[in-house]
Design an enzyme around this catalytic site. Structure first.
Site, PDB file in Angstrom:
ATOM      1  N   PRO A 255       0.925  -1.195  -0.241  1.00  0.00           N
ATOM      2  CA  PRO A 255      -0.101   0.049  -0.003  1.00  0.00           C
ATOM      3  C   PRO A 255       0.800   1.163   0.041  1.00  0.00           C
ATOM      4  O   PRO A 255       2.034   1.087   0.537  1.00  0.00           O
ATOM      5  CB  PRO A 255      -0.800  -0.009   1.516  1.00  0.00           C
ATOM      6  N   ASP A 256       0.323   2.347  -0.868  1.00  0.00           N
ATOM      7  CA  ASP A 256       1.138   3.585  -0.422  1.00  0.00           C
ATOM      8  C   ASP A 256       0.739   4.358   0.856  1.00  0.00           C
ATOM      9  O   ASP A 256       0.030   3.663   1.629  1.00  0.00           O
ATOM     10  CB  ASP A 256       0.687   4.528  -1.838  1.00  0.00           C
ATOM     11  N   PHE A 257       0.919   5.406   1.212  1.00  0.00           N
ATOM     12  CA  PHE A 257       0.723   6.431   2.278  1.00  0.00           C
ATOM     13  C   PHE A 257      -0.811   6.876   2.186  1.00  0.00           C
ATOM     14  O   PHE A 257      -1.496   6.515   3.106  1.00  0.00           O
ATOM     15  CB  PHE A 257       1.674   7.479   2.502  1.00  0.00           C
ATOM     16  N   ARG A 258      -1.003   7.580   1.030  1.00  0.00           N
ATOM     17  CA  ARG A 258      -2.191   8.584   1.133  1.00  0.00           C
ATOM     18  C   ARG A 258      -3.321   8.236   0.107  1.00  0.00           C
ATOM     19  O   ARG A 258      -4.300   8.980   0.284  1.00  0.00           O
ATOM     20  CB  ARG A 258      -1.502   9.934   0.638  1.00  0.00           C
TER      21      ARG A 258
ATOM     22  N   ASN B  22      11.022   4.926  -2.271  1.00  0.00           N
ATOM     23  CA  ASN B  22      10.546   3.581  -1.662  1.00  0.00           C
ATOM     24  C   ASN B  22      11.493   3.039  -0.935  1.00  0.00           C
ATOM     25  O   ASN B  22      12.732   3.166  -1.410  1.00  0.00           O
ATOM     26  CB  ASN B  22       9.987   2.871  -2.920  1.00  0.00           C
TER      27      ASN B  22
ATOM     28  N   ASP C 176      11.155  -0.434  -0.678  1.00  0.00           N
ATOM     29  CA  ASP C 176      10.875  -1.842  -0.756  1.00  0.00           C
ATOM     30  C   ASP C 176      12.005  -2.403  -1.737  1.00  0.00           C
ATOM     31  O   ASP C 176      11.628  -3.837  -2.022  1.00  0.00           O
ATOM     32  CB  ASP C 176       9.530  -1.976  -1.569  1.00  0.00           C
TER      33      ASP C 176
ATOM     34  N   HIS D 295      15.196   7.867   0.992  1.00  0.00           N
ATOM     35  CA  HIS D 295      14.549   7.551   2.259  1.00  0.00           C
ATOM     36  C   HIS D 295      15.089   6.229   2.809  1.00  0.00           C
ATOM     37  O   HIS D 295      14.656   5.814   3.699  1.00  0.00           O
ATOM     38  CB  HIS D 295      12.990   7.416   2.074  1.00  0.00           C
TER      39      HIS D 295
HETATM   40  P1  CNA Z   1       1.770   8.919  -1.249  1.00  0.00           P
HETATM   41  O1  CNA Z   1       2.119  10.145  -0.372  1.00  0.00           O
HETATM   42  O2  CNA Z   1       1.261   7.729  -0.616  1.00  0.00           O
HETATM   43  O3  CNA Z   1       1.459   9.205  -2.600  1.00  0.00           O
HETATM   44  C1  CNA Z   1       1.382   7.965  -3.559  1.00  0.00           C
HETATM   45  C2  CNA Z   1       0.791   8.534  -4.881  1.00  0.00           C
HETATM   46  O4  CNA Z   1       0.859   7.648  -5.676  1.00  0.00           O
HETATM   47  C3  CNA Z   1      -0.466   9.440  -4.776  1.00  0.00           C
HETATM   48  O5  CNA Z   1      -0.634  10.492  -5.306  1.00  0.00           O
HETATM   49  C4  CNA Z   1      -1.394   8.185  -5.504  1.00  0.00           C
HETATM   50  O6  CNA Z   1      -2.413   8.878  -6.237  1.00  0.00           O
HETATM   51  C5  CNA Z   1      -0.564   7.656  -6.738  1.00  0.00           C
HETATM   52  N1  CNA Z   1      -0.651   6.171  -7.066  1.00  0.00           N
HETATM   53  C6  CNA Z   1      -1.150   5.141  -5.999  1.00  0.00           C
HETATM   54  N2  CNA Z   1      -1.264   4.253  -6.728  1.00  0.00           N
HETATM   55  C7  CNA Z   1      -1.056   4.255  -8.008  1.00  0.00           C
HETATM   56  C8  CNA Z   1      -1.016   3.727  -9.225  1.00  0.00           C
HETATM   57  N3  CNA Z   1      -1.107   2.352  -9.369  1.00  0.00           N
HETATM   58  N4  CNA Z   1      -0.637   4.235 -10.464  1.00  0.00           N
HETATM   59  C9  CNA Z   1      -0.309   5.531 -10.414  1.00  0.00           C
HETATM   60  N5  CNA Z   1      -0.367   6.528  -9.177  1.00  0.00           N
HETATM   61  C10 CNA Z   1      -0.912   5.663  -8.277  1.00  0.00           C
HETATM   62  O7  CNA Z   1       3.670   8.359  -1.213  1.00  0.00           O
HETATM   63  P2  CNA Z   1       4.839   8.951  -1.701  1.00  0.00           P
HETATM   64  O8  CNA Z   1       5.835   8.082  -2.190  1.00  0.00           O
HETATM   65  O9  CNA Z   1       4.714  10.230  -2.426  1.00  0.00           O
HETATM   66  O10 CNA Z   1       5.195   9.543  -0.302  1.00  0.00           O
HETATM   67  C11 CNA Z   1       6.749   9.369   0.205  1.00  0.00           C
HETATM   68  C12 CNA Z   1       6.779   8.269   1.348  1.00  0.00           C
HETATM   69  C13 CNA Z   1       6.041   7.134   1.076  1.00  0.00           C
HETATM   70  C14 CNA Z   1       7.993   7.793   1.159  1.00  0.00           C
HETATM   71  O11 CNA Z   1       8.709   8.298   2.545  1.00  0.00           O
HETATM   72  C15 CNA Z   1       8.224   6.214   1.395  1.00  0.00           C
HETATM   73  O12 CNA Z   1       8.993   5.545   2.078  1.00  0.00           O
HETATM   74  C16 CNA Z   1       6.741   6.040   1.665  1.00  0.00           C
HETATM   75  N6  CNA Z   1       6.495   4.600   1.371  1.00  0.00           N
HETATM   76  C17 CNA Z   1       7.012   3.680   0.685  1.00  0.00           C
HETATM   77  C18 CNA Z   1       6.353   2.508   0.181  1.00  0.00           C
HETATM   78  C19 CNA Z   1       7.248   1.538  -0.490  1.00  0.00           C
HETATM   79  O13 CNA Z   1       8.448   1.388  -0.347  1.00  0.00           O
HETATM   80  N7  CNA Z   1       6.517   0.623  -1.548  1.00  0.00           N
HETATM   81  C20 CNA Z   1       5.152   2.359   0.659  1.00  0.00           C
HETATM   82  C21 CNA Z   1       4.358   3.235   1.223  1.00  0.00           C
HETATM   83  C22 CNA Z   1       5.022   4.643   1.809  1.00  0.00           C
END
Ligand code: CNA
Length: 281
Positions: free
Chosen positions: A44-47, A118, A120, A137
């Site tokens: 999952p993403d954050f937001r 990320n 991951d 990060h």
């Molecule tokens: P965020 O703030 O959660 O934003 C994610 C963005 O991606 C949003 O604008 C969503 O609309 C968009 N999005 C989600 N799914 C899709 C998709 N399938 N296709 C296109 N767009 C999509 O996350 P950010 O990365 O901007 O925030 C930075 C944080 C998140 C960092 O410090 C990371 O460490 C942290 N994070 C990382 C992971 C990981 O490593 N996979 C997971 C969750 C959070």
């Protein structure tokens, strides 16, 4: 602004095709990516509303969602981060089509660098070499005590996690966490050094994908590129500098990162290359 269609990708496709036809290795492409390129891997993403980590953290009784990545909060209550750590620990997830798109840019000698927020490890798992990835990060590769900074090996760290225990320092018994950057901690020097190096060398195309551009200083990267840079946003929503300071050479492609990667790969005729990567992955 336009949602991504095959036609809307044209400026980027034409630019890349021209360079490849002319066998011109000088096009410098930089990716700046976030959690949205890994959601289809199952992380999952954050937001994102309803599916994002922040939405799902309510069960952890945090004072505010970001507390899970707050160094002062962790020092008092490491349990929420540890739960998350177990969930996100590398090894359970595979790279997505978008990660392989970045690898294809590398294979075609077009990739200058991939800056990722990320943690991951999927860029490396997709095959990008060390010198092409900047984990802004941090990552799970090393773990240190938050007090005396003694290192704890991955093996020892994992042995705590599998027992559902909080990893502790063998010297001073304080908590240990992976070297991922928490709010309140500095980013790795490499992030600033490599970005300065890339900026002074020149960036022709900056592809920003899967990020809400809300975390600083990472969010400043697209705005720091010169006006001559083509800036491409591949995301579900328009955000950051693309919204606040849009430019003539911006291309905003709204939609799913993997779907847009597929369209791009198809238009560039890279499907066989992708299949080979997937077979060997
Ligand atoms: P965020 O703030 O959660 O934003 C994610 C963005 O991606 C949003 O604008 C969503 O609309 C968009 N999005 C989600 N799914 C899709 C998709 N399938 N296709 C296109 N767009 C999509 O996350 P950010 O990365 O901007 O925030 C930075 C944080 C998140 C960092 O410090 C990371 O460490 C942290 N994070 C990382 C992971 C990981 O490593 N996979 C997971 C969750 C959070």
């Amino acid at each position: 602004m336009c949602s991504a269609t095959e036609k809307s990708l044209n400026p980027l496709v034409k630019l890349i095709q021209k360079v490849l036809q002319e066998n011109d290795p000088s096009l410098k492409v930089v990716f700046a990516v976030g959690a949205g390129i890994s959601t289809s891997a199952g992380i999952p993403d954050f937001r994102s509303p309803k599916t994002g980590l922040y939405h799902n953290l309510s069960k952890l009784n945090l004072p505010y969602p970001e507390a899970v990545f707050d160094i002062d909060f962790f020092a008092k209550n490491p349990k929420p981060f540890n739960l998350l750590c177990n969930e996100l620990y590398p090894g359970k997830f595979l790279p997505t089509k978008f990660h392989y798109l970045i690898k294809l840019f590398h294979d075609k000698n077009l990739l200058k660098r991939c800056y990722t927020q990320n943690i991951d490890n999927l860029e490396r798992l997709a095959g990008l070499p060390d010198d092409k990835v900047v984990e802004a990060h941090g990552s799970f590769v090393k773990n240190h005590c938050i007090k005396c900074h003694e290192e704890l090996s991955i093996k020892e760290f994992r042995s705590f996690l599998v027992k559902d225990e909080i990893p502790k320092c063998s010297k001073c018994k304080n908590y240990v966490k992976p070297d991922i950057v928490f709010f309140g901690e500095a980013l790795p020097h490499e992030f600033f050094d490599k970005w300065d190096e890339d900026l002074s060398d020149g960036i022709d195309v900056c592809i920003v994908a899967g990020t809400s551009l809300q975390v600083y200083p990472f969010a400043t990267l697209p705005g720091e590129t010169p006006d001559s840079t083509w800036r491409i946003l591949i995301n579900r929503e328009k955000c950051g500098d693309f919204e606040m300071n849009s430019r003539k050479k911006d291309l905003v492609l709204l939609g799913d990162a993997d779907e847009i990667a597929s369209m791009l790969i198809k238009q560039l005729g890279w499907e066989d290359d992708l299949n080979k990567l997937l077979e060997n992955g």
